[in-house]
Structures are given as C-alpha cells and as structure tokens.
Scaffold this active site. Structure first.
Site, PDB file in Angstrom:
ATOM      1  N   ASP A  90       0.817  -1.219   0.000  1.00  0.00           N
ATOM      2  CA  ASP A  90       0.000   0.000   0.000  1.00  0.00           C
ATOM      3  C   ASP A  90       0.850   1.268   0.000  1.00  0.00           C
ATOM      4  O   ASP A  90       2.058   1.232   0.225  1.00  0.00           O
ATOM      5  CB  ASP A  90      -0.922  -0.025   1.234  1.00  0.00           C
ATOM      6  CG  ASP A  90      -2.000   1.037   1.160  1.00  0.00           C
ATOM      7  OD1 ASP A  90      -2.320   1.497   0.043  1.00  0.00           O
ATOM      8  OD2 ASP A  90      -2.526   1.437   2.215  1.00  0.00           O
ATOM      9  N   GLU A 105       2.257   4.988  -4.252  1.00  0.00           N
ATOM     10  CA  GLU A 105       2.246   5.902  -5.425  1.00  0.00           C
ATOM     11  C   GLU A 105       3.537   6.711  -5.515  1.00  0.00           C
ATOM     12  O   GLU A 105       3.950   6.965  -6.651  1.00  0.00           O
ATOM     13  CB  GLU A 105       1.038   6.844  -5.331  1.00  0.00           C
ATOM     14  CG  GLU A 105      -0.301   6.146  -5.453  1.00  0.00           C
ATOM     15  CD  GLU A 105      -0.682   5.296  -4.219  1.00  0.00           C
ATOM     16  OE1 GLU A 105      -0.264   5.694  -3.107  1.00  0.00           O
ATOM     17  OE2 GLU A 105      -1.345   4.266  -4.371  1.00  0.00           O
ATOM     18  N   ASP A 141      -9.203   3.208  -2.325  1.00  0.00           N
ATOM     19  CA  ASP A 141     -10.164   3.686  -1.323  1.00  0.00           C
ATOM     20  C   ASP A 141     -11.457   4.199  -1.961  1.00  0.00           C
ATOM     21  O   ASP A 141     -11.712   5.401  -2.013  1.00  0.00           O
ATOM     22  CB  ASP A 141      -9.526   4.785  -0.483  1.00  0.00           C
ATOM     23  CG  ASP A 141      -8.319   4.258   0.280  1.00  0.00           C
ATOM     24  OD1 ASP A 141      -8.129   3.027   0.324  1.00  0.00           O
ATOM     25  OD2 ASP A 141      -7.556   5.076   0.819  1.00  0.00           O
TER      26      ASP A 141
END
Ligand code: GLC
Length: 652
Positions: free
Chosen positions: A307, A310, A420
């Site tokens: 996670d 990015e 999300d």
C-alpha cells in the site's frame, strides 16, 4: 501485428518483455505538431476507446481526459483524471478501423479523448519521450491478446486467494481476528482470509509485529492456519525513521533510500510520521527490500498487500518548513474570503504535493532520475521487489500479492485492488466498469473493496455489491477506520449473505479455471458485450453487463431499491436466477431487451448457448471444494463441452 515506434529518448520500464525493432516511419494514425508534446487523432463518430485500466467513468472511455499519474486520492468522483494506476494501453475501435496502442513512458501522460475537442483524441506528454506500440488485429480481443503477448503472463495467486477475505482498518488484536473467524464460521459463511491492516505493526514499522496486540504471532498464525485461515498483512512503502529499527538502519548503511538533490535522504511522512522511501527502482534496494518479506513468511504468512506506493506523502519535512514560514503572514490577520482560502490551500497542499515529487531522485539502471520522471513505476517496482523475492524465498509455493499503485509490467508480480472507494451505489457500478479495462491490461487478479472503503454502507448496497463481487477474483470486504462496521454477520439478512458467499465457493472451480485460461492464453476474464458481439450495434451501448469467462454473462443490480433491471441479450441465453447453490430458477430468454426481476437476494447469471457452468457443492474454505462432485448447468450442450482447468492451486 505489432509495431514499435520511438519518441525522443524514453526511460525503460521493463513492461514489455519481447524485443521488437523500432520502426523508422512516423507513428501511424496520429499527427504531431512540431511545437507540441502531443499526438492527435481525429475520431469518427463511431470510434470507441476501451482500456486504460483503473480509471473513472464508463467502459468506453471517450468523452473525458484521463491522466496517468499514480495518485493517492480517496475521492473517486467522475471528475478525477487520475487514480492509483497508470495503465497506458487502449484499443480504438470504429466502424472501419481499429488498433491498439500502448504508450510506454514512466512519466505523466494524458489521454484527452474528446474532452478539449469532442472529436479529437490527443495524447499529451509531460516529457515527449515514449515507446509507442501500435497493434493491428481483426478484433478487439485479438488486439488485446497480441498486446498481452508482449508484456508477459499475468500473476497467478494461490487458489485460496479466490476465497472470501474479510478486512478492516484495523482488526486491533488477536482476539478481534479470532472473533471475525468465529462469527463467520458460526453462521456458515465461508471465509479463507483475514487481512491485517497497519495496526498489527509496531508503530507502523514495516516488517515488525506489535507484540502487545499479537503477543505470540507465530502461534497465532498457526492457530489460524489450523482453521484454514490465511492472515494477510499490509506492507507500506515508507520506512519509519527510528534509531535501532533494523530496516531503517540497514537502508541508511547501504544507501538504499531515495535522495534529494543535495544527496541527503528525502524525509517524508506517512502513517509512522517521518519515513524514508526505499529506492525500489534501484535493483540492489529492490533485492534488499524484497528479502524483508521473509520476516513474515517465516511466521507462516503467505499473502500480502502493498500500500501507499504511489507513493502517498502526507508532507515532506522541507515542504512543512516552508508552510510554517508562509503561515506567519496570516497570523493575527483578519482573514477575508481570498486570504482564508489561500491559507487553507497552503495547508491542504501539503499532502501528495506535485512539488514534493520533484524533490527526490532514483538510481535506476545506472542513471539518476528525478522522481516525477519515473513516478508511475514506483509502486510497480515495490511490488516487483516482493514478487522477485517470493520466487527466491518461496520457490515452490505461490504467495498472494496485490498492490494499490500499478503500471503495466507489475501484472507479472501481483494483482491490484482499486483503492479507497466509497460505500456509494455509483462505486459499485465503477467496480463493474473497471474490471474489463483491468483484464485488458493484464491485471487479472483484481477487485475493489466490497461494500466500499470510505463512508457508511447500508445492508442493501452491501448485498448488491457482494452479488457482483462473487465473480471478481479478489473478493474482499474492506472498510475504513471510523466507518460503519460491514462484516456480513452484523446485518439482519445473514442467511442471504451466507447463501451468496456460498454460491461464490460453488463458482470457484469455474472462476479459477477461467482465470487460468485467461492467464495461459493472454485472454480476458471480464469482457464487455461488444468484444464478443462486434457486429451487434446494441452490444456497444451496454456498459453494465459483462461476460465472466467463456460461459456466463452477469447483469448486476447497482441501483438502490431496484427489484430488477433491463438486460440486453445479444442472443438467446439461459437465465439462472440464483438465490443459492441449490435454490434458483431457470428460464430461456430470447435475444433483445428484457426487464428481468431480481429480489435483493437474487443474482442474474446468463449461460451462453453451447456453454456450461460447473458448480461445486459449497464449502466454508476453498481448499475443501470437492472437484469430483461438480454439477453442470448447461445450455444446449453437456458438461463434456466445458474444459475445466484444474491444478493443485498452490505450486508455481
Ligand atoms: C490506505 C489503503 C487502505 C488502508 C489504509 C490504512 O488508505 O488504501 O486500504 O486500509 O490505508 O492502512
């Protein structure tokens, strides 16, 4: 037929694994103006554009602008140009012509598909450097297959990862996890995995266990394994800065963290506060970080989710200093409309700030690159670190891995989840519409947070969502801290949830078989109607029904209070209106539009002519599925017409 063209001097991404000679001729179809960093194409009325992976809006991407710029943005409204992924492959399909295109560049690139000008498709580059692959073929499916042929086979998870997974940010300790499993088992709702979100770690440090919450982690992993439950911990991209923390200290010693221009390590902040980012683009750092998963593998862990890769940045130390400086101008002032909002922007601009992505560098393939130039391959390389390590550390056994950020090429090392999302009906539709584009780009093991991550779910939305998600390879109920709890056992119609999740387990032999066929043949798992029926004009209009594998079409219900929906059948099919594995009615429905009823607990599955759907007796764990006891629901064929792919589900 695939041809490769080169613009400028592109940075390699390792997404294409077949070597193809570069053409000397100009890129076909598109025009370039010498003063602009863009390629343009005049679209005809009937031109449709499919692909681009995980993006907002419908299946035909025409009519908006999408920017590949991996972003940690939890508000996936239809005006968002960027989500977490950069998957730059699309097929343009019109009346006369069609071609596929893969734009291979690790920097920012926008696909303006009729946004600036309704009939113009422009590909706008931040840096005019890219490898362009143009793929010609007789059908959309053929183009996809050729493309997939050059990027390598998709990642294959263990079969248990097709079972249901329950997640929450976070189950705070052993007992909470135990309770989840007990509650599911008590109600006979099948479950294979429970996810461990950030709080299992000691102060959010990767590859640590909080030993107050999980005092004997090894014994606990075993206790769960004995029940047939896999624990799946999260791993975040940032490494906490803390003296004495081995990962931090090794990273410093070996110089594996991303650096600023002045040579100092970038200090950013995420969950643990200040962190450094491992330079996943650097081969040595990647090898090192990958080996760290061993810490958890040694406890018996066999699945992970990567996670914040990015990477997400709450703030950088440098930017925060600047902000505190700027805020001094506002202190003690009477803030009016402009100055108040300006101040708010200064503070709000701390998170995931584009400027911060220009503050650090990577050591990639022997050269130094500023982060923004290679931004879209950061998450990919984090997952690659893990995937490559699993081949070394677990050579015989597959390990579950999926990631939030992605770029094409990462599909060889893991799957993706769509980040999300929210407990919104529109996000159930988004989930449906994202699946085919993910399939096209090779991300076969994928799914969204079932029920929605943010916001409070309602029972009917959750049930309708599950009714679609039982067809997605990744089938995980996950929700955010602070939102309504959404484990199925917390609602009133637990019997319906039980029957639907049990139906998923009946479908696993089929889903796994179709998944493996898609992997082995570079095919798609989720297919829009027009890919299958290119000569049927109406099939192009349908954006809320999908083929799942070769035998079935699903028509999910994604509207509040709906007790049915319109369905378009490109040809006669056999409808199974499922309430459970052994409770369903069957009806032959002719070609054309129909209003089909479906109560809240009913799922519409259409079997294609000449095809069969195998169904297993439901069980509570994937590994208990009895492959010798399958029944087949067939339409004008018999079970021998279905080729079932079977393997042990675990060896590589
Ligand atoms: C990110 C992830 C989400 C996770 C949360 C806490 O928002 O996308 O899935 O629950 O972080 O780790």
């Amino acid at each position: 037929m695939i041809k490769k063209y080169r613009i400028g001097n592109p940075i390699e991404t390792d997404s294409v694994i077949t070597s193809i000679d570069i053409e000397n001729s100009p890129i076909p179809y598109f025009e370039t103006a010498s003063d602009k960093k863009e390629l343009t194409f005049k679209m005809e009325k009937k031109d449709r554009i499919y692909g681009l992976g995980e993006t907002v809006r419908g299946i035909n991407k025409r009519g908006f602008i999408y920017t590949s710029n991996c972003s940690d943005d939890p508000i996936h409204t239809e005006d968002k140009r960027s989500l977490y992924a950069a998957q730059n492959f699309f097929v343009l399909w019109g009346k006369e012509k069609g071609f596929g295109m893969y734009v291979d560049t690790p920097g920012q690139v926008s696909f303006d598909i009729g946004y600036t000008d309704k009939d113009t498709f422009s590909i706008i580059f931040e840096d005019f450097d890219a490898d362009i692959y143009i793929i010609r073929g007789g059908s959309i499916k053929d183009i996809v297959k050729q493309f997939r042929g050059i990027i390598g086979k998709s990642y294959v998870p263990p079969r248990w990862a097709f079972g249901f997974g329950q997640s929450r940010w976070s189950y705070m300790n052993e007992q909470e996890v135990r309770d989840v499993v007990e509650n599911y088992d008590k109600l006979n709702i099948p479950i294979d995995s429970v996810y461990l979100d950030i709080d299992y770690m000691e102060r959010y440090k990767d590859f640590t266990i909080d030993d107050e919450r999980f005092p004997n982690f090894k014994a606990f992993v075993k206790e769960m394994a004995d029940k047939g439950i896999h624990l799946v911990p999260i791993i975040d991209a940032g490494v906490k800065i803390e003296e004495g923390y081995d990962i931090y200290e090794e990273g410093i010693k070996e110089d594996y963290f991303c650096k600023k221009e002045n040579g100092e390590n970038l200090v950013a902040a995420v969950w643990p506060g200040k962190v450094h980012f491992p330079d996943f683009l650097n081969e040595d750092a990647r090898y090192w970080f990958g080996n760290k998963y061993k810490f958890l593998l040694d406890y018996g862990i066999d699945g992970f989710w990567n996670d914040m890769n990015e990477p997400a940045i709450f703030y950088t130390e440098d930017h925060l200093k600047e902000v505190f400086e700027q805020l001094k101008d506002y202190e003690g002032k009477n803030l009016d409309i402009r100055s108040f909002f300006k101040m708010q922007d200064i503070v709000g601009g701390l998170e995931n700030n584009e400027e911060d992505y220009r503050r650090f560098y990577h050591d990639y393939k022997g050269k130094r690159y500023r982060h923004d130039k290679v931004h879209n391959i950061f998450g990919y390389n984090m997952t690659r670190a893990a995937g490559e390590a699993f081949e070394r550390l677990s050579p015989d056994k597959r390990i579950l891995m999926f990631s939030r950020s992605s770029y094409i090429g990462m599909h060889r090392y893991g799957g993706v989840w769509c980040g999300d999302n929210k407990s919104w009906w529109s996000h159930l539709l988004l989930n449906i519409q994202q699946m085919p584009a993910l399939s096209m780009c090779g991300f076969l093991y994928s799914g969204a947070d079932v029920g929605g991550f943010g916001a409070d779910v309602t029972e009917d939305l959750l049930m309708r969502w599950v009714e679609f998600a039982i067809f997605t390879p990744l089938f995980r109920n996950h929700s955010a801290e602070g939102t309504r709890r959404q484990e199925f056992y917390r609602f009133s119609e637990t019997d319906s949830f039980k029957n639907i999740v049990r139906l998923r387990y009946s479908l696993i032999p089929y889903l796994y078989s179709e998944f493996m066929k898609a992997v082995n043949s570079d095919g798609m798992l989720f297919t829009p109607l027009c890919f299958e029926y290119p000569d049927d004009d109406m099939a192009y209009e349908v954006e809320d029904q999908l083929f799942v594998g070769e035998s079935i079409m699903v028509a999910p219900i994604y509207k509040q209070n709906a007790t049915g929906r319109y369905v378009y059948l490109p040809e006669e099919m056999k409808l199974c209106r499922f309430r459970s594995y052994d409770d369903y009615d069957v009806e032959i429905i002719g070609q054309g539009h129909h209003y089909i009823e479906a109560e809240l607990n009913e799922i519409l599955v259409f079997i294609r002519k000449g095809h069969a759907l195998p169904l297993a007796v439901p069980t509570d764990r994937t590994e208990k599925i009895d492959y010798s006891d399958l029944k087949y629901e067939c339409f004008e064929c018999d079970e021998k017409d279905y080729e079932l792919f079977v393997d042990d589900g675990i060896s590589r």
